[in-house]
Design an enzyme around this catalytic site. Structure first.
Site, PDB file in Angstrom:
ATOM      1  N   GLU A   1      66.049 152.068  11.558  1.00 40.07           N
ATOM      2  CA  GLU A   1      65.580 153.303  10.511  1.00 40.07           C
ATOM      3  C   GLU A   1      66.703 153.049   8.734  1.00 40.07           C
ATOM      4  OE1 GLU A   1      63.029 154.450  10.615  1.00 40.07           O
ATOM      5  OE2 GLU A   1      62.610 154.487  12.927  1.00 40.07           O
TER       6      GLU A   1
ATOM      7  N   ASP B   1      50.094 134.083  -0.736  1.00 39.99           N
ATOM      8  CA  ASP B   1      50.010 132.107  -0.796  1.00 39.99           C
ATOM      9  C   ASP B   1      48.670 132.733   0.174  1.00 39.99           C
ATOM     10  OD1 ASP B   1      53.150 130.961  -0.980  1.00 39.99           O
ATOM     11  OD2 ASP B   1      53.192 132.663   0.883  1.00 39.99           O
TER      12      ASP B   1
ATOM     13  N   ASP C   1      46.719 126.815  -0.838  1.00 35.07           N
ATOM     14  CA  ASP C   1      48.279 127.057  -1.496  1.00 35.07           C
ATOM     15  C   ASP C   1      49.074 126.048  -0.629  1.00 35.07           C
ATOM     16  OD1 ASP C   1      49.047 128.166  -4.008  1.00 35.07           O
ATOM     17  OD2 ASP C   1      49.742 129.086  -3.011  1.00 35.07           O
TER      18      ASP C   1
END
Length: 481
Positions: A182, A442, A304
């Site tokens: 956390e 991407d 890409d």
């Protein structure tokens, strides 16, 4: 059993009970093989990055995953196919949580269990390996330090720290491994932990993990991992769709208890993005179950380029009759050669035209070859020209607008299970000045390139048939419906 004497039956029962006991005591040995794919992927990232954050939904198993990693490092008994970082010596491990009580209940108990007349029992670390403990002042039954026999012959040390102690308590040691459970609200905690790792792991620099649900929104720590990670950092996102152990009934009950504005955060691990999300359509709205693509539909791939950031590949199916689109495949990987990418995608990319961006025209100084040429040599069916609209332009905003409109109107769906794609989708956002944040985008870019060049898609039923690699005669109007 029928031929056994009473004594033999009792002995058999005792043996079976002992077998069951040992399976439970040494269950860490089988844990890795039973983990979900995303858990193994998270573990593997620790080999390549010294700071790995799991920003995840509630109840997906993030702390369970992390304490298992902590236990394995403390014991040193790594599974044969363990893909994460390995320590060859007994490490100093820091486990940090909100308070002494949280450390005890969420970190200490899973790791070492509870103290009984027979010693420590019930934790991932077998009691026989625990050589000593030191209590934490001010918290009942909580330990400050735990000493564990390491496979190397040394003794590992696990220390539990609460954020309430402040950064000044975190001093003096060279830490090999940390686990932050956390997110601390105090922004000085994490830098102090990193400082302690500087000379850890025998001078190579320590490393660790962060596991949290982003309840504090887009804090500096979240922004750092999401928007501008260093080369040492990696961020992973996991939601309820990645947690098969959550039944529909449990999810419905939990969802009903969450305020509407917290639901994406608690079910998908998505922080409030403020100026952020480019696509704010619900993930549920655009998700559909996978199905076989009809032969009369059209398909095109988009890619890409990338090396230090991932290269990405997607496949887009187009139902021209309904003018609907389906994202059916997605793949991305860092520092992967064209040949390696082809091996990973060949099953679905073979024979399908691939749209690519302008940087594919860049030439390598040594060979003089364009970047796209290497992908052609590997096997990809690269389109002759870079991705543009029909008029020759390549406006990014136009692509974002059209894709968003398709999503909102129900005409763009994404196959369920494409977790990497959805992770990017949920975090794809703009900064405070309205600029697109060019991090983890991407697959989003590859999707846009495929959509821009959909006029060069081919019938799915024609994939694999002999054809001339000449796309100049394919001129399907983009507005056909």
């Amino acid at each position: 059993m029928e031929n056994l004497t009473r004594e033999q039956k009792l002995e058999l029962v005792q043996l079976l009970e002992e077998q069951k006991r040992r399976q439970h005591v040494y269950r860490y040995r089988d844990y890795y093989s039973t983990r979900y794919d995303w858990q193994k992927k998270f573990i593997s990232h620790t080999a390549n990055f010294s700071q790995v954050a799991l920003i995840a939904a509630n109840r997906v198993g993030k702390t369970d995953t992390a304490t298992f990693i902590d236990a394995i490092h403390a014991i040193g008994d790594y599974p044969d196919d363990w893909a994460g970082h390995r320590f060859t010596h007994a490490p100093l491990i820091w486990c940090l949580g909100y308070s002494g009580e949280k450390c005890r209940d969420l970190l200490q108990t899973p790791l070492i269990g509870r103290k009984t007349d027979k010693g420590w029992e019930g934790g991932l670390i077998p009691g026989e390996l625990i050589t000593g403990t030191e209590i934490m002042q001010g918290t009942a039954n909580a330990m400050r330090s735990v000493y564990v026999k390491h496979k190397s012959g040394g003794v590992s040390k696990i220390q539990f720290w609460s954020y309430s102690q402040g950064q000044h308590a975190l001093m003096g040691d060279a830490v090999d491994w940390f686990h932050i459970d956390e997110e601390p609200k105090d922004p000085t905690i994490y830098p102090q932990v990193l400082t302690r790792t500087a000379t850890g792991d025998a001078g190579n620099g320590g490393r660790g993990i962060l596991t949290f649900t982003p309840e504090n929104g887009r804090t500096e720590l979240v922004i750092q991992f999401m928007d501008s990670p260093s080369s040492a950092q990696h961020c992973m996102n996991v939601g309820w769709d990645d947690a098969p152990h959550l039944s529909d009934r449990v999810k419905e009950e939990l969802l009903a208890s969450f305020p509407p504005h917290q639901r994406d955060m608690r079910t998908k691990g998505i922080p409030m993005l403020g100026h952020g999300r480019i696509y704010d359509a619900s993930e549920d709205l655009i998700t559909c179950d996978p199905f076989p693509i009809p032969d009369h539909w059209f398909v095109i791939d988009g890619m890409d380029f990338g090396w230090d950031h991932p290269q990405a590949h997607v496949q887009l199916a187009w139902d021209r009759d309904e003018d609907k689109f389906y994202l059916t495949r997605a793949y991305k990987a860092k520092q992967t050669s064209p040949a390696e990418a082809w091996f990973a995608t060949k099953m679905w990319a073979n024979g399908i035209p691939t749209a690519w961006p302008h940087d594919g025209l860049q030439t390598e100084k040594g060979s003089g070859l364009q970047q796209k040429s290497y992908y052609e040599e590997a096997g990809f069916d690269m389109l002759p020209d870079r991705a543009t609209w029909e008029d020759g332009s390549n406006s990014v905003e136009a692509g974002l607008f059209e894709l968003y409109d398709l999503m909102r109107s129900g005409r763009l769906k994404v196959f369920r299970g494409l977790r990497d794609w959805f992770e990017e989708y949920n975090f794809y956002h703009r900064d405070e000045k309205g600029r697109i944040v060019k991090i983890r985008d991407d697959l989003m870019d590859a999707t846009r390139y495929a959509y821009m060049m959909r006029r060069f898609s081919i019938r799915y039923g024609d994939v694999g048939r002999p054809k001339e690699n000449d796309y100049s005669n394919i001129n399907i109007p983009c507005g056909v419906g």
